[in-house]
Every structure is written in C-alpha cells, then in structure tokens.
Motif scaffolding. Sequence first.
Motif, short mmCIF file in Angstrom:
data_model
loop_
_atom_site.label_atom_id
_atom_site.label_comp_id
_atom_site.label_asym_id
_atom_site.label_seq_id
_atom_site.Cartn_x
_atom_site.Cartn_y
_atom_site.Cartn_z
N ALA A 85 0.82 -1.20 0.00
CA ALA A 85 0.00 0.00 0.00
C ALA A 85 0.86 1.25 0.00
CB ALA A 85 -0.93 -0.01 1.21
N ASN A 116 1.19 2.95 -3.56
CA ASN A 116 0.03 3.82 -3.40
C ASN A 116 -1.27 3.08 -3.73
OD1 ASN A 116 -1.36 6.22 -2.86
ND2 ASN A 116 -1.23 6.91 -4.99
N THR A 145 -4.89 2.06 -3.21
CA THR A 145 -6.08 2.61 -2.56
C THR A 145 -7.31 1.72 -2.74
OG1 THR A 145 -6.59 3.90 -4.55
CG2 THR A 145 -5.25 4.97 -2.86
N ARG A 200 -1.88 -2.48 -7.70
CA ARG A 200 -2.99 -1.55 -7.51
C ARG A 200 -4.28 -2.10 -8.09
NH1 ARG A 200 1.23 1.80 -8.83
NH2 ARG A 200 0.62 1.79 -11.02
#
Length: 739
Positions: free
Chosen positions: A25, A29, A31, A154
Amino acid sequence: MLAVLATVVTWSPQAAVAQAAQRCADMFNVTKPTPGRGQLPGFGNNVPAPKNASRYDYDNPGEAARGLGLPSPEDLADYGEDSSPYKPGSKEHVYTTWNAYQKRKAKELKDWTDGGQVGKKPSDALPYQKWLNRYVPNMGNDNKGTAFEGHATREIGLGGADWMCQDRIRDAQGRPVSGRFYDAINHREKLIYEFKAGSGVDREQVRRDQEFARRHGYRIQYVFGRNPSPAARQALIDAGLEPAETRRATGRVLKPGTPTPSPSAGLLNPTPNNPGKGAATDLFDSAGRNREQARSVQDVDDDFARRSGRPDGKVDGLPRRPGGIDFSTMELRYLAEQPEGGAVEFAFEADENANEDEEPSFGGFEVAQLTSDSLFTWLALPESSFWVNLNPDQPDKILDDKLAGTDAGRVLLEADLRMKRVLAKVMVPDNPVGNQFWDSLHHVNGAPCWVTYRVWAEAAPASVREDGGQFYILDAPLKVQAEPLAITVPPGRECTQPKEVQEYNFGRIKEVLIPEVEKAVNTAPDFQDLRSVYHARVAAAWLRQRNEVKPNAYDAIIDSGDVAKWPARTQWSKQKVYEDYLKSFREGDYTFTREYEQDGEVLTFSFATGGVDLAESPRTPMPAEAFTAQYPTLPDTVTDARADVVDYEDTTASWLGADNARHVDPPTPGPTTTQPPTPQPTQPPTVNPPAPTQPAPQGSPSPPLAETGAAPLGLIGVAALLLVAGTGLLVWQRRRRRG
C-alpha cells in the motif's frame, strides 16, 4: 474505454529492492479495497480478468540513444568497457556497453577456435545499428517490469497491513530464509504473487520458487501482462505451481524518443520525410533478418538481461525478444488516415511463436516490406495491369510487364503454379482425399477422365469495417473455383468417356478436391505471401476509394504507373515460372497406376496429374452493430499496438502497429516523479526510405463493391487479382495384363 487506467511509475528495480519489506500500500500507493482470499485472482479462485487490457506508463532511458552514431574508432576506444559509472541512454553508456559486447563476442569466437571448435559455434556479433536497436528497448525492461508490478498490485488491490512488496519468504520467527525477493507476499495467508510484464519466465527461477514454496508452505501465483507463452505455461505446470493468470496490460514509454529514419520508418508511409515509429517498426528494425542473426539478437537480449538483474539476481523485465510472435504469419489488418499532415497508422496481426527459445523469430521487416511494396504497387499501377496468365496456348501473355517487375507479380504467378501442384498432390490416391476421389469416379470402359478445366482463387465474402478514417480487415479469405476450359489438348490426351460421365467426374473434382486446395490457400504457410499481398490489395482499394472523394497522402502515387520505387527484391523470372508450368502441364507432377477393365481385359493405367490456375474477385462488409458485438476490444487493441506488442483477448493472435504522426500520447493521471535530464543523441545517420512517385493523372474510379456501416466502400475494383489460365489434365498409358 479501457477498464483500468494506470499511473506513471518510473523508479528502478534497484530502488525497489532497497525498500524491501515495505507494505504494498505504501510502495505502490494502493487505494483499492483489499479482496479476501477467495476473491483474489488466481490461487484456484474463479475471478475473471477484465476483458479490455489496461495501460501503464514507464520510463525508458534508452530512448535518449535513438539514432546515436558511432565516433571514430580511436575515440570509441577511449571510452573503454566499463559502463557502470554512466546513465543508461547516455553516449558514454552506449559506447562502453558496445565495446564490452564486441570484446565478449571476440573472446567467444577465439575460445571456440582455440579449443579446436568444440561445441556449438557462438552466435555472430551484430552490427552496431542492429545492436543499438536492441539496446534501446532493453534499457527499459527493468522499469517496465517494476511499473507492471505496481500496476498489477494496484489493480488487484493488494493493500492493507498483510501484503508486503519486495519481501522474502520468512520462517516462523520472521527471519528471511533465502535471498529471493518476491513481488507481493502475504505471510499470514502464505500467498505470493509474481508479476511478469511479458509472456515468458526464467525456468530456473520457477524451479527455485517451487522448491521454496513446498519447503515453507507458501503458494505462488504468476500473473502475466501478456498471454503467457506455451513454454511459460508448461514451466509452471512442470514445477507444480499455480496455473498462469493473465491480467493483460500495455506498457507505454513515458517519453518516447524522436523517430529516426530507418528502413522500417518508410513502411506503408506516403510521407517518408516524416519517419514512422511504433512497436512494429521497433521490432522490424531490431529483429534478425535470418535464423543466424535471430540467434545473435537472442544472445544480445540475454546479455542485457544478465546486466540489468537486481542485486538478488532476479530479472523482472525479461527482454522483449522479437519472439512471442511468428513474423511469417503477419498480415495487414488495420490502416487509418489522420486528417493532419498525411499521417498514417497501421497494425499487423501475427500468430504466436510457440518455440521462441529454440527457433527465434526472424524476417519481420521482410514480411512487412512485401506488404508495403504491394500496397504501393496496387496503388501505382492501373487496374488493367492486375493479371497473370499461365496458359500453354499463350506463351506471350504471362504477366503484365510492369507487374512482373514487382514482388506482388512474383507472388501471384508463383502462387498460381503452387496451387496447381497442391491440387495434383491431393489428387494422388496416397491419401484419404485422393482415395475418396478416385473411388467415386464413373467410367463406361477404360480409365475415368473428365473435361479440361481451369482453377482459380477469388475472394470469398470478406469482413471489413470502415469507421471514418479507420479501416479494419477482419477476415479476407480466398475461395477456390473451377470451371471447364476450352484449350488445345495434345493428341492422345483427349477424354473419350461420354459427356455426362466427364461432367460427373468434373463435379467430383469440385466437390472433393477443390475444398482441400482452398484450405491450403487460406491456411498453408506456402501461401502466406499470397495472403499478405491480398490484404495489401484490400487496403489499397480502400485508399483509392477515399482518394476519389478527397485526395489523400497517397494521391501522387495512385495510378502514376511508376513502380520503380518498389522493385522485386527477390530475383526471379516470369519465363522460368512459365517453363516450370509447361513441364508440369506436359509431364505431370505425380505418377501412379490403377487398373481398369476395357474390352474384357484388365489394363494397368499410369496416371500423371497436372494443371492449375488462380483468379480473384470482390467481398462484403460488417455493420457497426455487428462489429461492436463481435470485436468490442479491437479498437483499443489497435491503439495499444502502437506502444507495444499486445494480445487480442484470449486468442493466440498478437497485434503490433506504428504511425508517422508527430505526437506523443500524454501520460495517464497519477503521481508524478522527477526524471533526471537525458543526454541528447548525436545526429542520426541518413537513410533514404522509399519516396512517393510524382503526381499522375487519375484513372477511372473503382466500382463500389461493398459497404461498411453507412459509408460506401469501393473494394477491389478489378475483375481479377490473379487471372491465369491452366488445365487439369489426366494423362494415361495402357499396359495390358492378362485377366
């Protein structure tokens, strides 16, 4: 629209290793909500991947070296062989890496020679320009691999506290048990993801993964950005790992280098002073021209992979070899005109190469050049010259003189003779089809025979789609036909069976043999050149039709009558083809014997089969609704094919494209990173790609033969692409045998 748009990732694998054991995470990045174990793709879960491919961007510092020339030998020697102090893409890095490569190849050859030539001869050294064409993409492989890792992390949603990236397998006390770093690990669930941007794996790495997984109770799932190669799938199966998972994604270079003149930059390009660029031209320029050079390319890629490995010995960005695709199967499937500046886009489709390691792909430029030359030939010559003719009664009318000076003419005439021989071969009763044919024939007395006939190939209804300035060739099959032919037959070869028997037997030729020939014309490797030339003809007819409405970038070429810019690149003689045809016509290609009764005696007949011809005609369209339903992801595939070789859904087909437009795709939204300045390449070498001919008067417009959507499409406004005369003759000799 694409299902997922990725962010820009530009760090190096070495930086990722330095930040080992970080939460995914934080590293990437993430989310997106973290799925539960049963909702994760792979690991035996039935989680479908998005139908459309997604996109991600990465930096390739090698782009700065496009077109970089060599200094003088004296200056080059001063750079030495140690590239470690220099930034990839800089002239210092290029020259030191080139010097080291030359030294390695010289040593390999010397060791092999001094050792009494024991073992396989090392691959030859590539010339500098070909080597540089491999240097550029290879400098981005590590960044591409890391960018795909982040993109897949991601997209799946590997966030939360339990998913760690660039971490190692650990024991019960949390201590690393090996030096092997994995892309994403969940220690609590004992699950591991390994992400591969391409379609291949390192078999030894897979073997080690299986060993670690079994020893420590982890499950490892490989996820690919392209459909994994058969060898990669088999490697996972052999290791007992999870079956391969695919999350198709296209990697796009963040800052593409300036296109430089090259042979491939002029392919299909009506404005050669504006070089073309894309995944297709990059591969054509860097792929081997023959099997030996392809192995040299393979050797260079392997060397770059060794050089760019992470400190732990892992190579994520497996090199983009020209493999994965079979260049010999390439066909032009897409052409588009951009309204500004005469820009043209194109895309080829090709099958995968299932055995790239042992038989690396080669000859991509030559296949594309045949298509390109043929396109310009079909545009430049008037339709009245599109014929070839093999007829024993017409030795002075074989092929239009101007068409005979092109590879398109060569391919058409040679395909005619080849098709005749295919028919002769399937007729021989040493195969199920031949036996079925001969067992079904009628005869009143003596040997069965039939009327003299000709055979030709014409276009079956083809699926095409026009959408404004875009043209898709979805399918363009050829149909083989046969009909009786009036021709002078040598004495003693006339068929003496009653007319109705001759006609029935000819019907058996059309029903039993012709479908086999048609199958060969549409699928056999021996007819691939014909299919490539034919696809170019379909595209040329579309360009002609558009030019009649509004002059386009090809206007100066259309009906100019000048094909000097696109001469035959394979030495050949139309007279030699005709002589081979006559020999086959008179003597037959295959001889066999069968016994028939005549006048109360059993006679043994020797048969010789021979004679064929070819021809061509129009095709039909696909409405917008049907196109959207049957090919929903194809427009995105064509767009992505300019940036990278991409798979078409779950098929074994790959697409590669390029354009000559002066533009750069903007990066997709996401976190920004600061890039160090890149050195400017030196002046590129001058290359003279084909130039368009001078304007000439327009010919008469082509008749509209098909429609696509709401727009009329004038396709193939000629009666014959291949117009030849030939025969299917039966030659027999009687040998008496006592009944």
